[in-house]
Structures are given as C-alpha cells and as structure tokens.
Design an enzyme around this catalytic site. Structure first.
Site, PDB file in Angstrom:
ATOM      1  N   GLY A  11     -30.169  11.783  10.324  1.00 53.58           N
ATOM      2  CA  GLY A  11     -30.823  10.573   9.821  1.00 53.58           C
ATOM      3  C   GLY A  11     -30.549   9.379  10.720  1.00 53.58           C
ATOM      4  O   GLY A  11     -30.003   9.519  11.814  1.00 53.58           O
ATOM      5  N   ASP A  57     -28.012  21.417   2.146  1.00 51.64           N
ATOM      6  CA  ASP A  57     -28.030  20.284   1.233  1.00 51.64           C
ATOM      7  C   ASP A  57     -26.615  20.045   0.719  1.00 51.64           C
ATOM      8  O   ASP A  57     -25.970  20.987   0.241  1.00 51.64           O
ATOM      9  CB  ASP A  57     -28.977  20.596   0.068  1.00 51.64           C
ATOM     10  CG  ASP A  57     -29.353  19.342  -0.677  1.00 51.64           C
ATOM     11  OD1 ASP A  57     -30.561  19.030  -0.711  1.00 51.64           O
ATOM     12  OD2 ASP A  57     -28.450  18.664  -1.217  1.00 51.64           O
ATOM     13  N   LEU A  62     -22.668  25.833  -2.417  1.00 54.66           N
ATOM     14  CA  LEU A  62     -22.389  26.912  -1.457  1.00 54.66           C
ATOM     15  C   LEU A  62     -21.775  26.347  -0.171  1.00 54.66           C
ATOM     16  O   LEU A  62     -21.092  27.062   0.566  1.00 54.66           O
ATOM     17  CB  LEU A  62     -23.681  27.667  -1.102  1.00 54.66           C
ATOM     18  CG  LEU A  62     -24.235  28.579  -2.196  1.00 54.66           C
ATOM     19  CD1 LEU A  62     -25.553  29.197  -1.739  1.00 54.66           C
ATOM     20  CD2 LEU A  62     -23.229  29.669  -2.577  1.00 54.66           C
ATOM     21  N   SER A  80     -28.121  10.732   2.396  1.00 55.76           N
ATOM     22  CA  SER A  80     -28.906  10.190   1.280  1.00 55.76           C
ATOM     23  C   SER A  80     -30.192   9.622   1.848  1.00 55.76           C
ATOM     24  O   SER A  80     -30.213   9.110   2.963  1.00 55.76           O
ATOM     25  CB  SER A  80     -28.164   9.040   0.582  1.00 55.76           C
ATOM     26  OG  SER A  80     -29.009   8.417  -0.375  1.00 55.76           O
ATOM     27  N   TYR A 150     -31.303   5.060  -6.654  1.00 61.33           N
ATOM     28  CA  TYR A 150     -30.458   4.843  -5.473  1.00 61.33           C
ATOM     29  C   TYR A 150     -29.230   4.008  -5.853  1.00 61.33           C
ATOM     30  O   TYR A 150     -28.090   4.413  -5.603  1.00 61.33           O
ATOM     31  CB  TYR A 150     -31.281   4.128  -4.402  1.00 61.33           C
ATOM     32  CG  TYR A 150     -30.568   3.918  -3.083  1.00 61.33           C
ATOM     33  CD1 TYR A 150     -30.255   4.995  -2.266  1.00 61.33           C
ATOM     34  CD2 TYR A 150     -30.236   2.639  -2.650  1.00 61.33           C
ATOM     35  CE1 TYR A 150     -29.613   4.802  -1.035  1.00 61.33           C
ATOM     36  CE2 TYR A 150     -29.605   2.438  -1.432  1.00 61.33           C
ATOM     37  CZ  TYR A 150     -29.296   3.516  -0.632  1.00 61.33           C
ATOM     38  OH  TYR A 150     -28.663   3.320   0.578  1.00 61.33           O
ATOM     39  N   LYS A 154     -25.417   5.535  -6.031  1.00 60.63           N
ATOM     40  CA  LYS A 154     -24.365   5.050  -5.118  1.00 60.63           C
ATOM     41  C   LYS A 154     -23.185   4.526  -5.935  1.00 60.63           C
ATOM     42  O   LYS A 154     -22.020   4.728  -5.569  1.00 60.63           O
ATOM     43  CB  LYS A 154     -24.911   3.949  -4.200  1.00 60.63           C
ATOM     44  CG  LYS A 154     -25.848   4.456  -3.115  1.00 60.63           C
ATOM     45  CD  LYS A 154     -25.106   5.205  -2.007  1.00 60.63           C
ATOM     46  CE  LYS A 154     -26.002   5.557  -0.824  1.00 60.63           C
ATOM     47  NZ  LYS A 154     -25.394   6.465   0.134  1.00 60.63           N
ATOM     48  N   THR A 180     -29.457  -2.538   7.695  1.00 63.64           N
ATOM     49  CA  THR A 180     -29.134  -2.169   9.075  1.00 63.64           C
ATOM     50  C   THR A 180     -30.427  -1.733   9.760  1.00 63.64           C
ATOM     51  O   THR A 180     -31.308  -1.182   9.108  1.00 63.64           O
ATOM     52  CB  THR A 180     -28.113  -1.005   9.065  1.00 63.64           C
ATOM     53  OG1 THR A 180     -26.996  -1.409   8.282  1.00 63.64           O
ATOM     54  CG2 THR A 180     -27.631  -0.656  10.450  1.00 63.64           C
TER      55      THR A 180
END
Ligand code: UDP
Length: 322
Positions: A11, A57, A62, A80, A150, A154, A180
């Site tokens: 990301g 994910d 797992l 995220s 969101y 968080k 940012t």
C-alpha cells in the site's frame, strides 16, 4: 540486520516503509491482501532477496501458523484501507483488518517478543471540537455514519493494543497518523491531494467538496515514515500514543489553489456537495512527538507538492481514472 514484518506492505505507507527498511539492510516479510495495494508500489525492491512477499489477509488467523513469521524482531501493522472512498466501499474488510487483524498481529508479536507498531489515525478524533488535537483529546466520532467503519475500527484497534501492552507486556507503540501524501498515492485513491494534482495535470475540474473552508494539515510521506521508524526504535515510545502529522493547517480551498498554481493548470475549481461527517478541521498537536522522538516534519507543503506533482508527471503520465 533485523527481521521485520510490514503489513499493508504493497500500500501507500507500507510500500514506502518497506523500501526504506530494505535499503537500510533489513530483512522484510511483506504481507498484503492486495485489496488496494499493488506490486508496482514496491518498485525495483520487489527483486531484493531480503524481501519475502506474501499475499495474505491479516484478519485470517491462518497467518499465525506461517513459518515465515517466526523470529520477527519488529512488526509494523499498517494494513487497512485508508482512503475514505475505499473504506466506505469496503467497510467490513476495513473493520476486520483493524480489529481481528490487529489481534492476530499482536499475537505474532507476543509469541516472538517483537516490538509492535500500530498505525492508528487522526480519524479517532472524528469531527473534533478542539484544535489542535492532542493525544489526550478523546474525540467526537459518529458511530452511525459512513466513516465509522474506519474511525471506530481504528479506535478498537488501539484498545486491543492497550490490552496486549498491559496483560502481555508486548512492546506496543501507536502512531496516530494525520493526512499524509506523496505521488505514491494511487491516481484513483480519491483523497484530496491525489485528486487535485491529477485533475490539475489533466486540466480537468478540481473538485472541492463543500465550500472548501474545512481544514487539514498535510504531512509529506518521507517525514511520516521517518517518524514511524523513530517510534519503533525509541524505548520512550513504548506504551505510548503519538500524533504523527504536520501541524501547519490550511483550508482545502487554499490547497486546491496552490496545486493549480504549481501545476500552471487551466482547471476550474468547482464545488461539489460535502460528504457526510467530513471533519470541519484537523490539525495535530505534535509536542509529544517532539519530546519523545525529537521529530518534527521537515518538508513543507509547497516542497511536498512540487515532489508530488513531479512524481505524477513522470510515473503516471497519461494514466488517470479521475
Ligand atoms: N476533498 C475535496 N475534494 C476531493 C477530495 C477530498 O474537497 O476531491 C476534501 C474532503 O472533503 C476533506 C478533505 O478534502 O474535507 C480531505 O479529504 P481526504 O479524502 O484527503 O482525507 P480525510 O481528511 O477526509 O480523511
């Protein structure tokens, strides 16, 4: 050489951090589910033999059984969706990454006795009633709205960190990251700076939501990434929540005008309906970061925008979905 896990490594923030850690000689286990990340973000470092990249994910337990997570020294949990346009489309994925995903990553940190950093957000302050926002401000979040997936995820992520810090003595650090930016944001990311710069470069209408009097404080990526690494490094940041952002506040209208000026664009500035629960102001108090980390931003908005514009012009020429 440390062994470091970065989640969300493909990301925006994660890829910058991963590349920097590799350049500093560390071994990085990069984890991403590629919901919004891309291989391209990692550039040439994708070929680095100290990089292991796993498509997984973080909310899938797992992940705890993977051989690769053993022997980790440090874990940066960044995974995220972060753009309002994206998390509003995928609320359950956003909630899962920050809650179940945070718990899974904390388990990895607990088992390996690794240091742990969670990237929280200025959104935990919601639509704030005070400015600037210090870490002590408890926030004003609407649980019944499109941003709640969101903001509240968080916030719960922070709670889970608190429990692991107090119960299991995991060396937890929480960065509350304010807006940012850089040219590393996807062209279709939907956030203000990526939209404005891409619109301006293509002489398309610059879309201001509302009247543009809402304020934000934008921090250039290099400054943010440096702060995250200082937090990981410094003992003083363990068990602490620290605002990471640039305390220079501007209206969104001013930012649109500055982008138009710097790109010498013929775009028109247009006004669209404001989205629900859009915070009216946001500005970090960074005294704690200065005191504990000896950190403050070094790249001002104009310089950061110049770099961003240059990056979009060279890397994404002709590519835009806006
Ligand atoms: N914004 C805007 N036009 C856009 C994108 C964003 O006016 O094309 C506004 C948005 O409504 C918000 C501010 O810019 O007030 C910052 O939005 P962004 O999505 O970058 O981040 P946020 O601070 O909302 O998380």
């Amino acid at each position: 050489m440390k062994k470091i896990i970065v989640t969300g490594a493909a990301g925006f923030l994660g890829s910058h951090l991963t590349k920097d850690l590799l350049q500093k000689g560390h071994k990085v286990l990069a984890i991403d589910n590629f919901l919004s990340g891309s291989y391209r973000n990692l550039g040439d470092e994708i070929k680095n033999d100290r990089l292991t990249l796993i498509e997984h994910d973080v909310s899938d337990e797992l992940i705890l059984g993977l051989e690769e997570v053993k022997g980790t020294d440090e874990l940066y949990h960044l995974a995220s969706l972060a753009s309002p346009a994206f998390y509003k489309k995928m609320p359950f994925e956003t909630i899962a990454a920050n809650t179940i995903g945070t718990r899974n990553m904390l388990e990895i940190a607990r088992i390996n006795q690794s240091k742990f950093l969670f990237t929280s957000t200025s959104e935990v302050y919601g639509d704030p009633e005070v400015t600037p926002q210090s870490e002590e401000y408890l926030g004003s979040v609407n649980t019944w709205g499109p941003r709640a997936c969101y903001d509240e995820a968080k916030r719960l992520g922070e709670v889970i960190c608190y429990e692991y810090f107090h119960r299991y003595k995991v060396q937890v650090k929480i960065a509350r990251i304010f807006n940012t930016y850089s040219g590393g944001l996807r062209c279709d990311d939907g956030r203000a700076i990526s939209n404005f710069v891409n619109q301006a470069l293509h002489d398309k209408d610059i879309t201001i939501y509302g009247d543009g009097t809402q304020t934000r404080s934008f921090c250039y990526i290099d400054d943010s990434i440096h702060a995250l690494q200082l937090m990981m490094e410094k003992e003083e940041a363990t068990g602490e929540i620290i605002n990471i952002g640039n305390p220079v506040e501007h209206t969104i209208l001013y930012i649109a005008q500055l982008v138009k000026k710097l790109t010498q664009s013929n775009s028109k500035i247009t006004f669209q309906p404001l989205t629900q629960d859009d915070p009216k102001m946001r500005c970090p108090k960074i005294d704690k970061a200065i005191r504990l980390l000896g950190w403050k931003p070094t790249i001002d908005l104009e310089e950061g925008l110049r770099r961003t514009i240059h990056s979009y012009m060279t890397n994404h020429k002709g590519i835009t979905t806006i």
